[in-house]
Design a protein around this motif. Structure first.
Motif, mmCIF file in Angstrom:
data_model
loop_
_atom_site.group_PDB
_atom_site.id
_atom_site.type_symbol
_atom_site.label_atom_id
_atom_site.label_comp_id
_atom_site.label_asym_id
_atom_site.label_seq_id
_atom_site.Cartn_x
_atom_site.Cartn_y
_atom_site.Cartn_z
ATOM 1 N N ALA A 79 13.809 -9.890 -8.176
ATOM 2 C CA ALA A 79 14.064 -9.018 -7.430
ATOM 3 C C ALA A 79 13.463 -7.679 -7.820
ATOM 4 C CB ALA A 79 15.518 -8.702 -7.192
ATOM 5 N N LYS A 80 12.558 -7.697 -8.999
ATOM 6 C CA LYS A 80 12.050 -6.600 -9.817
ATOM 7 C C LYS A 80 10.917 -5.829 -8.708
ATOM 8 C CE LYS A 80 9.482 -4.875 -13.678
ATOM 9 N NZ LYS A 80 9.048 -5.101 -15.149
ATOM 10 N N VAL A 81 11.265 -4.401 -8.622
ATOM 11 C CA VAL A 81 10.622 -3.854 -7.722
ATOM 12 C C VAL A 81 9.636 -2.647 -8.578
ATOM 13 C CG1 VAL A 81 10.388 -2.143 -5.661
ATOM 14 C CG2 VAL A 81 12.130 -4.071 -5.817
ATOM 15 N N SER A 82 8.451 -2.527 -8.331
ATOM 16 C CA SER A 82 7.402 -1.594 -9.166
ATOM 17 C C SER A 82 7.247 -0.326 -8.345
ATOM 18 C CB SER A 82 6.220 -2.156 -9.222
ATOM 19 O OG SER A 82 5.551 -2.451 -8.175
ATOM 20 N N LYS A 83 6.822 0.737 -9.094
ATOM 21 C CA LYS A 83 6.358 2.036 -8.094
ATOM 22 C C LYS A 83 5.325 1.632 -7.234
ATOM 23 C CE LYS A 83 5.482 4.225 -12.072
ATOM 24 N NZ LYS A 83 5.252 5.290 -12.844
ATOM 25 N N ARG A 84 4.346 0.731 -7.413
ATOM 26 C CA ARG A 84 3.287 0.211 -6.490
ATOM 27 C C ARG A 84 3.834 -0.244 -5.338
ATOM 28 N NH1 ARG A 84 -0.875 2.659 -5.370
ATOM 29 N NH2 ARG A 84 -0.051 2.444 -3.107
ATOM 30 N N ASP A 85 5.084 -1.218 -5.461
ATOM 31 C CA ASP A 85 5.764 -1.496 -4.267
ATOM 32 C C ASP A 85 6.238 -0.584 -3.211
ATOM 33 O OD1 ASP A 85 5.054 -4.384 -5.225
ATOM 34 O OD2 ASP A 85 7.138 -4.354 -6.634
ATOM 35 N N ILE A 86 7.081 0.285 -4.008
ATOM 36 C CA ILE A 86 7.381 1.457 -3.002
ATOM 37 C C ILE A 86 6.272 2.342 -2.502
ATOM 38 C CG2 ILE A 86 8.964 3.755 -3.134
ATOM 39 C CD1 ILE A 86 10.280 1.209 -3.697
ATOM 40 N N LEU A 87 5.173 2.561 -3.057
ATOM 41 C CA LEU A 87 4.082 3.122 -2.580
ATOM 42 C C LEU A 87 3.469 2.429 -1.306
ATOM 43 C CD1 LEU A 87 2.523 4.970 -5.789
ATOM 44 C CD2 LEU A 87 3.931 6.065 -3.755
ATOM 45 N N ASN A 88 3.351 1.062 -1.809
ATOM 46 C CA ASN A 88 2.660 0.281 -0.629
ATOM 47 C C ASN A 88 3.397 0.176 0.653
ATOM 48 O OD1 ASN A 88 0.505 -0.567 -2.394
ATOM 49 N ND2 ASN A 88 1.608 -2.480 -3.076
ATOM 50 N N MET A 89 5.146 0.388 0.407
ATOM 51 C CA MET A 89 5.731 0.455 1.614
ATOM 52 C C MET A 89 5.525 1.554 2.459
ATOM 53 S SD MET A 89 8.710 1.838 2.546
ATOM 54 C CE MET A 89 9.803 2.218 1.025
ATOM 55 N N LEU A 90 5.439 2.513 1.853
ATOM 56 C CA LEU A 90 5.529 3.947 2.185
ATOM 57 C C LEU A 90 3.990 4.338 3.011
ATOM 58 C CD1 LEU A 90 6.628 6.546 -0.347
ATOM 59 C CD2 LEU A 90 7.605 6.047 1.680
ATOM 60 N N GLU A 91 2.885 3.615 2.360
ATOM 61 C CA GLU A 91 1.580 3.500 2.905
ATOM 62 C C GLU A 91 1.477 2.783 4.342
ATOM 63 O OE1 GLU A 91 -1.151 2.443 -0.034
ATOM 64 O OE2 GLU A 91 -0.909 4.326 -1.245
ATOM 65 N N PHE A 92 2.262 1.828 4.305
ATOM 66 C CA PHE A 92 2.384 0.754 5.548
ATOM 67 C C PHE A 92 2.860 1.512 6.435
ATOM 68 C CE2 PHE A 92 4.916 -1.940 8.039
ATOM 69 C CZ PHE A 92 3.740 -3.199 8.451
ATOM 70 N N ILE A 123 13.390 10.151 -2.375
ATOM 71 C CA ILE A 123 13.755 10.294 -3.679
ATOM 72 C C ILE A 123 14.830 8.961 -4.045
ATOM 73 C CG2 ILE A 123 15.843 11.085 -4.854
ATOM 74 C CD1 ILE A 123 15.223 13.925 -3.642
ATOM 75 N N VAL A 124 14.211 8.141 -4.945
ATOM 76 C CA VAL A 124 14.701 6.934 -5.463
ATOM 77 C C VAL A 124 14.913 6.875 -6.765
ATOM 78 C CG1 VAL A 124 14.198 4.361 -5.208
ATOM 79 C CG2 VAL A 124 12.994 5.838 -3.677
ATOM 80 N N GLY A 125 16.363 6.606 -7.158
ATOM 81 C CA GLY A 125 16.656 6.779 -8.698
ATOM 82 C C GLY A 125 16.522 8.261 -9.187
ATOM 83 N N ASN A 126 15.692 8.321 -10.164
ATOM 84 C CA ASN A 126 15.392 9.599 -10.802
ATOM 85 C C ASN A 126 14.099 9.819 -10.591
ATOM 86 O OD1 ASN A 126 14.301 7.804 -12.553
ATOM 87 N ND2 ASN A 126 15.264 8.304 -14.404
ATOM 88 N N GLN A 127 13.364 9.343 -9.498
ATOM 89 C CA GLN A 127 12.049 9.607 -9.106
ATOM 90 C C GLN A 127 11.868 10.177 -7.529
ATOM 91 O OE1 GLN A 127 10.263 5.849 -10.452
ATOM 92 N NE2 GLN A 127 9.287 7.012 -12.386
ATOM 93 N N ALA A 128 10.718 11.006 -7.408
ATOM 94 C CA ALA A 128 10.335 11.393 -5.913
ATOM 95 C C ALA A 128 8.988 10.648 -6.012
ATOM 96 C CB ALA A 128 10.353 12.884 -6.153
ATOM 97 N N PHE A 129 9.113 9.978 -4.448
ATOM 98 C CA PHE A 129 7.801 9.321 -4.054
ATOM 99 C C PHE A 129 7.203 10.233 -2.927
ATOM 100 C CE2 PHE A 129 10.308 6.026 -6.063
ATOM 101 C CZ PHE A 129 9.031 5.322 -6.698
ATOM 102 N N ILE A 130 6.115 10.563 -3.212
ATOM 103 C CA ILE A 130 5.463 11.729 -2.130
ATOM 104 C C ILE A 130 4.430 11.170 -1.400
ATOM 105 C CG2 ILE A 130 4.422 14.044 -1.886
ATOM 106 C CD1 ILE A 130 6.273 14.605 -4.349
#
Length: 451
Positions: A79-92, A123-130
């Protein structure tokens, strides 16, 4: 999805010259998602494009709620999720929106060519994905310092970055403000992304160019507006300011405040600032601007090593650059001590560009925190950001040149030693009586007076 308390204010206005408001925004506090889109196209098609982009992006991200939850909770294993996974989701999601807008335009000749800019803050956890496309912007106000953290995709910026002509000539171009990337003009689009580590009290402004355009010459005034405590008052004053200065375009302002500065973890704040300062001082990253430093930090992890723990093993291949945040490293080669690396020092930068055996063993002397950049993530930056890639690769040539010069000096010194006159026979004289060598110290040369 964040454990940090989030407050916001949001407002949009048609302005003083337009008949339709083609801006759209979205706020989903529970999801931690904030979006601003500025549509373009005749016959109110821009309004259609921006509304559709906002809706599709929202739907796509909501479908990934489990992914966001796993990341926020630090899930491990499968279930581990990386920053790259979140960014890939946003780009998709952004490309899904672009495809939908493009498809909608193809159905109606009056909407052909419609599109929209987009800036989104998640905003996810203590990070902002832009993620962003076009010339709408996101600013960050932290500790009284205002920073534009997105970069306009315009003719002006492209020409300046690529140094195609002097800035003075670019300023005179009639089409300098033309957008070079937009959602929906083509089926696919290339967004840019950033990840920002959050601190309590951080405040973001998402806005269309109908607002930011009136602060180009007065960024300090924008900072003063944003420093006020009440988000609702801030967005109202920003809209009024833009209208008072012409209101030539639609105006949208979304202000997001994360937590309370009085609850800030000062140790974490110092560490985040230290990471940024250390990167900016390193020869490899010294030419980068603030946004580019943030881009490199995006692919940087922090790992803690215990005393005596091996970081790098001589002879083994590696793919990481290590930068000392705190603690100390020892470097040995063939079992001999070579160097000690204090905070701010780095080791292993050549592993970012080629796979080769490590030339030394590196061990933690104490509890040591290291920033780590891996080759795969580094190559991702080189592939996606060509201007940044040119700067980094140019700096690597400098590093290689310094290494070559150092090696040349060492070889020269070794050659001189090998060519030195052998005076062993003069030092060791044969003792005929005892058949053994006796060390004879030559007398010192006669002293010379200083003239």
């Amino acid at each position: 999805m964040s454990s940090l308390e989030i407050q916001f204010g949001a407002l949009t206005d048609v302005g003083r010259t337009r008949e339709h408001n083609e801006d759209n925004y979205l706020v989903d506090k529970k999801l931690g998602l904030f979006v601003v889109c500025d549509g373009m196209g005749g016959h109110a098609a821009g309004e259609v494009a921006s509304a559709l982009a906002v809706r599709v992006l929202h739907d796509e991200i909501r479908r990934e709620a489990d992914l966001l939850r796993d990341y926020a909770e630090g899930a491990s294993g499968g279930a581990k999720v990386s920053k790259r996974d979140i960014l890939n989701m946003l780009e998709f999601a952004v490309n899904r929106a672009s495809s939908k807008v493009h498809s909608e335009a193809a159905k109606d000749a009056k909407k052909r060519g419609m599109g929209t800019t987009l800036v989104a803050l998640l905003i996810v956890g203590n990070q902002a994905f832009i993620i962003y496309v076009g010339d709408s912007r996101i600013y960050l106000l932290r500790d009284g310092v205002l920073e534009q953290i997105t970069e306009d995709h315009t003719v002006y910026n492209e020409l300046i970055k690529r140094k195609k002509m002097p800035r003075e000539q670019v300023e005179q171009l009639a089409q300098k403000s033309a957008i070079t990337r937009a959602i929906g003009v083509y089926e696919h689009v290339e967004p840019d992304t950033l990840v920002v580590d959050l601190l309590q009290g951080d405040r973001f402004l998402l806005c269309s160019d109908g607002l930011s355009g009136y602060f180009e010459e007065e960024p300090e005034q924008l900072g003063r507006f944003l420093a006020q405590p009440d988000q609702d008052i801030v967005v109202r004053q920003l809209i009024d300011w833009a209208n008072e200065h012409g209101g030539k375009d639609n105006i949208t302002s979304v202000v997001v405040t994360v937590g309370d500065a009085s609850d800030r973890d000062e140790n974490r704040a110092k560490k985040l600032q230290l990471k940024r300062e250390i990167l900016a001082r390193m020869p490899l990253f010294r030419p980068l601007n603030d946004r580019e430093i943030l881009r490199v930090l995006q692919v940087t992890d922090v790992i803690t090593y215990k005393p005596g723990e091996v970081v790098i093993t001589e002879g083994e291949k590696g793919e990481e650059l290590f930068i000392v945040l705190s603690g100390q490293l020892s470097v040995t080669r063939n079992g001999a001590d070579v160097a000690t690396l204090p905070p701010g020092a780095h080791v292993g930068e050549m592993a970012l560009v080629r796979s080769q055996p490590r030339s030394a063993t590196v061990t933690a002397d104490a509890v040591t925190e290291l920033m780590v950049i891996r080759r795969q993530e580094f190559f991702e930056i080189l592939r996606k950001e060509h201007q940044l890639a040119v700067k980094l690769l140019w700096q690597f040539t400098g590093v290689l040149a310094d290494r070559l010069a150092e090696t040349t000096r060492e070889l020269g010194a070794a050659k001189e030693e090998l060519a030195a006159e052998d005076i062993t026979g003069e030092i060791f004289a044969e003792d005929e009586d005892e058949d053994r060598k006796t060390l004879v110290i030559p007398p010192p040369p006669p002293s010379r007076r200083a003239e």
